[in-house]
Write a protein that holds these residues in place. Sequence first.
Motif, short mmCIF file in Angstrom:
data_model
loop_
_atom_site.label_atom_id
_atom_site.label_comp_id
_atom_site.label_asym_id
_atom_site.label_seq_id
_atom_site.Cartn_x
_atom_site.Cartn_y
_atom_site.Cartn_z
N THR A 1 0.83 -1.20 0.00
CA THR A 1 0.00 0.00 0.00
C THR A 1 0.87 1.25 0.00
N SER B 1 -6.79 1.82 -5.36
CA SER B 1 -7.54 2.53 -4.32
C SER B 1 -8.96 1.99 -4.20
N ARG B 2 -9.55 1.61 -5.36
CA ARG B 2 -10.93 1.14 -5.33
C ARG B 2 -11.05 -0.33 -4.94
N ALA B 3 -9.98 -1.07 -4.96
CA ALA B 3 -10.04 -2.52 -4.72
C ALA B 3 -10.40 -2.81 -3.26
N GLU B 4 -11.16 -3.91 -3.04
CA GLU B 4 -11.52 -4.39 -1.70
C GLU B 4 -10.38 -5.26 -1.19
N LYS B 5 -9.62 -4.72 -0.28
CA LYS B 5 -8.37 -5.37 0.14
C LYS B 5 -8.55 -6.36 1.28
N SER B 6 -9.72 -6.35 1.94
CA SER B 6 -9.89 -7.19 3.14
C SER B 6 -9.86 -8.67 2.81
N THR B 7 -10.16 -9.02 1.55
CA THR B 7 -10.22 -10.44 1.18
C THR B 7 -8.97 -10.91 0.45
N TRP B 8 -7.97 -10.04 0.29
CA TRP B 8 -6.78 -10.39 -0.48
C TRP B 8 -5.94 -11.45 0.22
#
Length: 767
Positions: free
Chosen positions: A19, A73-80
Amino acid sequence: MRALSAKAVPADVYLSFVTSLFGNRRTLFTGMLVHILTYLTVYHKTGDPVFIVLAIAFVVVFANRIFLFARFSRAEKSTWTLEDIRHWEIRYVVGGAATAAILGIGCGYSILQFEDTFVELACIAVTMASMVSIVGRNYGSRLAVNLQSLACCLPIIVGAFFSNDPYKVLLSILLIPFVLTTQAMATGVREFLYENVIASREMKKLVGSFDTALNNMTHGLIMLDPQNRIEVINRKACELLHLGDRARLKNCDLDVVLRYGVRHTFVDGSMPSLIQRQLAQLMDGTVSRAIMQFSEDLVLEFSASRRPEGGVVLIFEDVTARIRAERRILHMARFDSLTGLPQRGYFAELVLDQIAARKKSGVVGFMVLDIDEFKHVNDMKGHVTGDRLLAAVANRLLKLAAGSVIVGHLVGDQFALFFPNVGGGADLEQKMRDVHAAIAGSYEVDGTIFAITFCAGAVLIESSELRMEEWQIKADLAVFESKSHGKGNFTAFAQEMDARYIERQRLKTDLKAAVTAGALQVVYQPMFVPDGSKIVCCEALSRWTHPEKGAIPPNIFIQIAEEMGIVTDITRFMIRKACRDCASWPEEIGVSVNLSVLDLRNDDIVKTVLEALADCGLDPKRLHLEVTESSLIEELTAVCVILEELRTHGISIAIDDFGTGFSSLSYLDSLPVDYVKIDRSFVRNIGEDARRLKLLRGIVNLSRQLDLGIIVEGVETREQLALISKYGCADLIQGYVFSMAIASDAVPELAEQAQKRPISAHPVHVA
């Protein structure tokens, strides 16, 4: 330093590094703008279209990178997963390496094609500037740092080698340690930040655990700085003090917070100032613990600990239930649960407080009230009814006291009243007499009306001379004096009563010494067959001759012995003496011994009787034991077991003073007895009162139907003897009509006289 691989780094830390690569887009825009302008300037200087191509390449790469940054920035990072994060890292690295490669190619091309100092300096300057920023922007990715460093420096080194300029070659070789240093610096920053991120994560975890523990405490906690501002406050503290959201309380003054909170809690305007004083004492170290009552439903106990750097930690808990329990226990200790009146100890405290509050000395009064024959209420109606009667008496006393008199419950059926006599008053004794008169009367309990009278003892004393340990003794003496004159009497203490009390105490001491020394005497009153021709038994009677006062009546010293608890010693002495004396009489004559209530409280009496019989070799059939109705009624089951055991050894049992109790007829059939001894009150006046004679005959008929022997005592005249003989009312006669009590050695002689001729109805006096 150890190298950190993506697999070795936790996913959340790895994500934070990646990040960081996509952050600070302003510097990215500024760098690209500088790069493009520099290459356009070089193109303008040289006119070489290669630099236009490189500038266009910068624009394309920049556009792709801006698009990539926006997607990140728009990506949902919690599931990565780690692979997802690695994928985004590589995308960034490709863009960064492309930018670095364009810079490196521009530098290498300018070194090979131009000998122009400006061109070389411009290209190398922006490239080295980018190299410097690599550490600051790309420390989060080792791959990005390595590729960008190589992409920048490798074309420069290649261009220098092909320029055939040894100085340029030397300078280009010096870029190698620069690259290595850059990589080392980036690695150091990355590892340093990694350790800090891990520490920060552990700190957050620890803070979270601490916060969880803090907010799940059963105690409230407030941590104050040196200015008494709140630094830490837990959820329980906010709940207990009604303070609302704890987040807005940080750095607020505690006094202000409490003033806000107490409007929902306090019920009395005086309480906040009291609480503030107590808190001030806690915070300045005057006290370390304090109990604060916020309302009837909220009592908190605070403890304070001072912090080394200044400030205080306050810990508190809700102790409302405990305080209520302590108050209940204190109330139980102070007040009688039955009557609700102060018990002896608390009554004394109230009296002393009243005395201490007096501005000047004066006469005060005590009165002790004793319910006449209260025991009979318990015997007839049971203890529950008796308890309710006591409660009714207490209620009436409180109404009569009307707040001016302190009323207490001493013990059993005794009540105490203290008359403070604050207003003076000419006749305090008369006031006490009025209360005594008013408290007597009818009481309705459980549907039964009781006519209750009280014996009262009063003490009038100067308040300055009051001694709590003395007044009740004097009041008890006055009560005792009242009882000696009958029911319902009022007696004020007089000094001669004290003298009589002292005399009685001396008598107790002397009696105990006499019993211990075996100094009592025993005389025997014979029991004859109705025609006086035979003595069947003799009742053993105790006598005490005081060395100074002479003969003391049995009704006095036996009562004293019962008060002292030594009557069982007298009984033991009487049984042994009676058995020894009886063994010396003719075999047809037995002996009778009285047992008291105390003798029948346990089965020791059985052992005493059997040992006495064995010591003198007396046949158990010659021993008779007499028990009163009161002793049977008090402990019926236990007494019956003891008497039945005595009967199994051949000992006869008689009820003494039969007919004077309250439950004679109802218990008669179930009692383990052989004889009834009819009280002298049923014989008196049977010649003049036909009803009394009928009553005597009825008792006798009932007893004979139960196969019980009849002994009539108190027969004193020939007329009484004649009526008893005529109607067959007795198996044995005891009384002065035949003989008064005689000494043991006179019994055989009297028995011999009776056998020779019938004894006349006149008293026989034997020395």
